[in-house]
Design a protein around this motif. Sequence first.
Motif, PDB file in Angstrom:
ATOM      1  N   GLU A  27       0.828  -1.189   0.000  1.00  0.00           N
ATOM      2  CA  GLU A  27       0.000   0.000   0.000  1.00  0.00           C
ATOM      3  C   GLU A  27       0.866   1.243   0.000  1.00  0.00           C
ATOM      4  O   GLU A  27       0.518   2.268  -0.578  1.00  0.00           O
ATOM      5  N   LEU A  28       2.022   1.169   0.652  1.00  0.00           N
ATOM      6  CA  LEU A  28       2.891   2.322   0.725  1.00  0.00           C
ATOM      7  C   LEU A  28       3.529   2.642  -0.617  1.00  0.00           C
ATOM      8  O   LEU A  28       4.004   3.746  -0.827  1.00  0.00           O
ATOM      9  N   LEU A  29       3.571   1.683  -1.524  1.00  0.00           N
ATOM     10  CA  LEU A  29       4.308   1.871  -2.759  1.00  0.00           C
ATOM     11  C   LEU A  29       3.423   2.237  -3.930  1.00  0.00           C
ATOM     12  O   LEU A  29       3.918   2.621  -4.972  1.00  0.00           O
ATOM     13  N   LEU A  30       2.109   2.105  -3.776  1.00  0.00           N
ATOM     14  CA  LEU A  30       1.244   2.326  -4.916  1.00  0.00           C
ATOM     15  C   LEU A  30       0.966   3.801  -5.116  1.00  0.00           C
ATOM     16  O   LEU A  30       0.900   4.572  -4.162  1.00  0.00           O
ATOM     17  N   PRO A  31       0.785   4.228  -6.369  1.00  0.00           N
ATOM     18  CA  PRO A  31       0.457   5.621  -6.632  1.00  0.00           C
ATOM     19  C   PRO A  31      -0.907   5.967  -6.068  1.00  0.00           C
ATOM     20  O   PRO A  31      -1.819   5.160  -6.071  1.00  0.00           O
ATOM     21  N   LYS A  32      -1.018   7.155  -5.599  1.00  0.00           N
ATOM     22  CA  LYS A  32      -2.267   7.608  -5.016  1.00  0.00           C
ATOM     23  C   LYS A  32      -3.059   8.426  -6.029  1.00  0.00           C
ATOM     24  O   LYS A  32      -2.504   9.143  -6.837  1.00  0.00           O
ATOM     25  N   LYS A  33      -4.387   8.336  -5.970  1.00  0.00           N
ATOM     26  CA  LYS A  33      -5.248   9.152  -6.810  1.00  0.00           C
ATOM     27  C   LYS A  33      -6.024  10.116  -5.916  1.00  0.00           C
ATOM     28  O   LYS A  33      -6.392   9.798  -4.801  1.00  0.00           O
ATOM     29  N   SER A  34      -6.279  11.278  -6.473  1.00  0.00           N
ATOM     30  CA  SER A  34      -6.994  12.278  -5.697  1.00  0.00           C
ATOM     31  C   SER A  34      -8.493  12.067  -5.716  1.00  0.00           C
ATOM     32  O   SER A  34      -9.216  12.650  -4.938  1.00  0.00           O
ATOM     33  N   ASN A  35      -8.988  11.228  -6.635  1.00  0.00           N
ATOM     34  CA  ASN A  35     -10.420  10.994  -6.742  1.00  0.00           C
ATOM     35  C   ASN A  35     -10.923  10.283  -5.500  1.00  0.00           C
ATOM     36  O   ASN A  35     -10.632   9.127  -5.248  1.00  0.00           O
ATOM     37  N   ALA A  36     -11.719  10.982  -4.726  1.00  0.00           N
ATOM     38  CA  ALA A  36     -12.142  10.429  -3.434  1.00  0.00           C
ATOM     39  C   ALA A  36     -13.107   9.284  -3.570  1.00  0.00           C
ATOM     40  O   ALA A  36     -13.330   8.544  -2.622  1.00  0.00           O
ATOM     41  N   SER A  37     -13.692   9.115  -4.742  1.00  0.00           N
ATOM     42  CA  SER A  37     -14.680   8.054  -4.903  1.00  0.00           C
ATOM     43  C   SER A  37     -14.071   6.738  -5.306  1.00  0.00           C
ATOM     44  O   SER A  37     -14.760   5.772  -5.505  1.00  0.00           O
ATOM     45  N   THR A  38     -12.750   6.678  -5.437  1.00  0.00           N
ATOM     46  CA  THR A  38     -12.089   5.442  -5.841  1.00  0.00           C
ATOM     47  C   THR A  38     -11.292   4.888  -4.686  1.00  0.00           C
ATOM     48  O   THR A  38     -10.442   5.560  -4.127  1.00  0.00           O
ATOM     49  N   VAL A  39     -11.601   3.657  -4.324  1.00  0.00           N
ATOM     50  CA  VAL A  39     -10.855   2.974  -3.279  1.00  0.00           C
ATOM     51  C   VAL A  39     -10.022   1.903  -3.926  1.00  0.00           C
ATOM     52  O   VAL A  39     -10.509   1.160  -4.764  1.00  0.00           O
ATOM     53  N   LYS A  40      -8.772   1.783  -3.561  1.00  0.00           N
ATOM     54  CA  LYS A  40      -7.918   0.757  -4.140  1.00  0.00           C
ATOM     55  C   LYS A  40      -7.620  -0.293  -3.095  1.00  0.00           C
ATOM     56  O   LYS A  40      -7.188   0.017  -2.006  1.00  0.00           O
ATOM     57  N   THR A  41      -7.847  -1.533  -3.429  1.00  0.00           N
ATOM     58  CA  THR A  41      -7.389  -2.616  -2.576  1.00  0.00           C
ATOM     59  C   THR A  41      -6.072  -3.060  -3.146  1.00  0.00           C
ATOM     60  O   THR A  41      -5.990  -3.522  -4.261  1.00  0.00           O
ATOM     61  N   HIS A  42      -5.022  -2.915  -2.395  1.00  0.00           N
ATOM     62  CA  HIS A  42      -3.686  -3.114  -2.908  1.00  0.00           C
ATOM     63  C   HIS A  42      -3.332  -4.582  -2.836  1.00  0.00           C
ATOM     64  O   HIS A  42      -3.148  -5.138  -1.777  1.00  0.00           O
ATOM     65  N   ILE A  75     -15.376  -4.522   1.244  1.00  0.00           N
ATOM     66  CA  ILE A  75     -14.921  -5.812   0.731  1.00  0.00           C
ATOM     67  C   ILE A  75     -15.381  -6.971   1.602  1.00  0.00           C
ATOM     68  O   ILE A  75     -15.885  -7.980   1.112  1.00  0.00           O
ATOM     69  N   VAL A  76     -15.221  -6.833   2.909  1.00  0.00           N
ATOM     70  CA  VAL A  76     -15.433  -7.945   3.835  1.00  0.00           C
ATOM     71  C   VAL A  76     -16.914  -8.078   4.163  1.00  0.00           C
ATOM     72  O   VAL A  76     -17.583  -7.076   4.454  1.00  0.00           O
ATOM     73  N   PRO A  77     -17.452  -9.300   4.128  1.00  0.00           N
ATOM     74  CA  PRO A  77     -18.861  -9.484   4.519  1.00  0.00           C
ATOM     75  C   PRO A  77     -19.053  -9.155   5.992  1.00  0.00           C
ATOM     76  O   PRO A  77     -18.249  -9.543   6.842  1.00  0.00           O
ATOM     77  N   THR A 227      -4.652  -3.483   8.027  1.00  0.00           N
ATOM     78  CA  THR A 227      -5.520  -4.067   6.995  1.00  0.00           C
ATOM     79  C   THR A 227      -5.040  -5.407   6.480  1.00  0.00           C
ATOM     80  O   THR A 227      -5.807  -6.146   5.876  1.00  0.00           O
ATOM     81  N   TRP A 228      -3.757  -5.761   6.662  1.00  0.00           N
ATOM     82  CA  TRP A 228      -3.222  -7.000   6.105  1.00  0.00           C
ATOM     83  C   TRP A 228      -3.619  -7.106   4.619  1.00  0.00           C
ATOM     84  O   TRP A 228      -4.491  -7.899   4.243  1.00  0.00           O
ATOM     85  N   PRO A 229      -3.005  -6.299   3.744  1.00  0.00           N
ATOM     86  CA  PRO A 229      -3.440  -6.202   2.339  1.00  0.00           C
ATOM     87  C   PRO A 229      -3.512  -7.525   1.599  1.00  0.00           C
ATOM     88  O   PRO A 229      -4.387  -7.718   0.757  1.00  0.00           O
ATOM     89  N   GLN A 230      -2.589  -8.457   1.892  1.00  0.00           N
ATOM     90  CA  GLN A 230      -2.611  -9.745   1.190  1.00  0.00           C
ATOM     91  C   GLN A 230      -3.896 -10.508   1.507  1.00  0.00           C
ATOM     92  O   GLN A 230      -4.565 -11.030   0.617  1.00  0.00           O
ATOM     93  N   ALA A 231      -4.246 -10.562   2.780  1.00  0.00           N
ATOM     94  CA  ALA A 231      -5.473 -11.254   3.171  1.00  0.00           C
ATOM     95  C   ALA A 231      -6.697 -10.525   2.626  1.00  0.00           C
ATOM     96  O   ALA A 231      -7.691 -11.152   2.256  1.00  0.00           O
ATOM     97  N   LEU A 232      -6.637  -9.200   2.559  1.00  0.00           N
ATOM     98  CA  LEU A 232      -7.743  -8.429   2.016  1.00  0.00           C
ATOM     99  C   LEU A 232      -7.918  -8.711   0.529  1.00  0.00           C
ATOM    100  O   LEU A 232      -9.043  -8.821   0.027  1.00  0.00           O
ATOM    101  N   MET A 233      -6.794  -8.841  -0.194  1.00  0.00           N
ATOM    102  CA  MET A 233      -6.866  -9.164  -1.613  1.00  0.00           C
ATOM    103  C   MET A 233      -7.489 -10.537  -1.827  1.00  0.00           C
ATOM    104  O   MET A 233      -8.351 -10.715  -2.690  1.00  0.00           O
ATOM    105  N   GLN A 234      -7.066 -11.541  -1.047  1.00  0.00           N
ATOM    106  CA  GLN A 234      -7.633 -12.873  -1.174  1.00  0.00           C
ATOM    107  C   GLN A 234      -9.125 -12.861  -0.874  1.00  0.00           C
ATOM    108  O   GLN A 234      -9.917 -13.544  -1.533  1.00  0.00           O
ATOM    109  N   THR A 235      -9.521 -12.066   0.099  1.00  0.00           N
ATOM    110  CA  THR A 235     -10.935 -11.948   0.429  1.00  0.00           C
ATOM    111  C   THR A 235     -11.705 -11.316  -0.720  1.00  0.00           C
ATOM    112  O   THR A 235     -12.840 -11.720  -1.031  1.00  0.00           O
TER     113      THR A 235
END
Length: 768
Positions: A27-42, A75-77, A227-235
């Motif tokens: 998450e620390l390495l990904l480019p950030k977008k200013s569009n507040a309506s977009t969420v990125k799951t890294h 993302i998570v139920p 957030t544990w991004p890897q587990a979040l991606m698998q989810t």
Amino acid sequence: MTSDIDEDIQPINGPEKGQNIINEDTELLLPKKSNASTVKTHESYGAYEEITSSNDEPDDLEPDVLQLPKVIREIVPLHDDPTIPVLTFRYFLLSTLFIIPGAFIDTMNSYRTTSAAYSIFFVQIAGHWAGKRLARILPQKNINILGLKFNLNPGPWSIKEAAMVTITANSGATGNLATNAISLAELHFNETVPVWVALGFMWSIVFVGYSYAAIAKGSLLYDINLTWPQALMQTTLLQSQEKSDEDSQEGTKQMRVFFLVIGAIAIWQLFPEFIFPLTSSLAILCWIAPYNPTINFIGSGLGGMGVLNFSLDWANITSSIMLYPYWIQVIQFVAFVLGAWILIPLVKWGDLGSFKGGLMSNKLFLSDGTLYPVNELLTPELTLNITAYEHYGPVHLGAQRAWNMFFDYAAYVSGITWVVLFGYDKFKTAFNNFRNKSQINNGEFTDRLNKLYRNYPEVPNSWYLILFLISFITLMTIFLSGNLFMPWWCGIIGLIMGSIIVTPLAWLYALSNFQLAIGTFNELVYGYMMQNVNRKHPAGALVFGSIAGNAWYRAQYHLESMRLGFYNHLPPRAVFFSQLYGELIGVPINYLALRWVLSTKREFLNGNKIDPLHQWTGQTITTSHTNAIQYVVLGPSRLFENYPLLPYGFGLGLITPIILFKLHQRYPQFNFNLWNTTVFFSSMSRFYGNISTGYLSRFVGGTITMFWAFKYKHSLWKKYNYILAAAFDTGYNLAILIIFIAFSVLTNTTMPNWWGNNQQSIERCFAL
């Protein structure tokens, strides 16, 4: 699934071979977008999913839901049915079926120069599909075996079962760090480790890691701000599969594409791997001037620089082109160009370095460029023969191996420095949340997910303690019996070192998905520990690294799997059991794969024969042998005395992230945060000397998939990218298994020599 992280880059298989910032996107390495309506799951292997959401969330969200970070809420139920069975007959059947080929393939691939990982995406996609099929065809029949009662088909297949199969395979269908030490001893020192010792050691080091997860579990597992991004991606993928079940037509179409691509790639891979090897390295310059040695060296991808060299072998391309974000692939390609197309010619034809021998080799050399008689450096007790060392002189490294070590040191320090600098605010927030217990009421987290999770009994600490004691007693028995090349007290130090790093490294991983490779550092520490000890075995460095490394790597495996269970509402005791079950099945398969490789590929691995495809080279084992001689036999002091610039790699890794951080603060519009030094240094330290084919093809493929398709065909990319990545890797591994069974097990057949399989040079670089 990942094999234990050490040096090799495997897109999906981590922690036993190589795994680092390159294959663990953060998450620390990904480019950030200013569009507040977009969420990125890294997503941990480079790609990321855009989830468009409305800025006007419902105003009536319950307080326990609002405590969750927005990306988790989306993302998570947030509901659960605790009555859904997870440890079913279907689970055991599918887990076992996926573990066996994965454990064999991952171990076998560790001896190859390039390979495609046994894909976790394949397990998730194919496992979910197979589970639904079993739910339709199995009879709903109660079975009683030795008092154990179960139903063959207890109801509809659930996404919880799919998650459990994924967790189990992700634990068992991996490699094992111990195979490196066992192989090194057998290939280079003619010492075979007894079966009981090998299996006991292999099980113990992974179970120690699982037991060490208890050290960090209380502070890191349940804090929803981590957030544990890897587990979040698998989810994300699991939940998208569950949603696709609602649209059976779309799901059927995706599965049809998935299996058609698997079949097509499995058939195609028979050509570069067996029938038509020329397709594995298309050396265009060699076709133009097949008998010009200079042109051959520049154009060859098998022992040369690989200029204008393309590959149609998926082993040389891999699914990384569909998983790493494009900016990471750009950095990797820049590192390749610098290492292969600039530094190599500067050494070979320029004045960069006075030693010209072993330019693209990871072996050791005399001052005249011939191979160093390493065996003569060793006494019968495998200690340094001072007389022989004074006679032959200092050991020389090939130029590429020297800068590999330099950049490896830089990457190690850069990994810590970069994450601390660019992630300081996140780390500070997480630490304050834990210290202040701002979301804890009477010692318990009060968010929705933790409330749901409390429906299941926790794993008692006594389970972790028992697992550690069994592993510790097994390790001490092995060392005290003198069967594994290392003093018992070194084993204790390795365990202590591992225990110290579990919490800080798990904390970094939980926030950023950055997993620091620590294998080389552990071997260096062992070299200093044993420098003044008279009796020492060179393979001891790898044994020490296996213990200290797995204490962290497998602890991370366990914590991440527990977090995946947390997100998908799996009983924690079932997750704990599933990982142990995966290893109980996987470790013997790892050992069988090791025995097959050493019995059938020994002459390639020890250098007595040259593999025409330059695949069965045992690069990792050869590098480990070089490290063992340098760190254990000669000692770090002699290494740094002969190569005084090597320690400056640590300084480079410290300074360059600071410079880029300052530049990013002053000029944020130039995105200096994307030029990650750890990615660059890691790429420079892991360039394979005798294979330079595939890198250009990989960059072209990555430009198509992660730039053009991601940007201009995004809806299509989202629908099929992961499915195709899994299908390509699976088709490749299926072809390898077919070749193994058909031409090694059932018959002993080799491909006849013809134009596309030239005996002298499959690339037709005849003057190389």
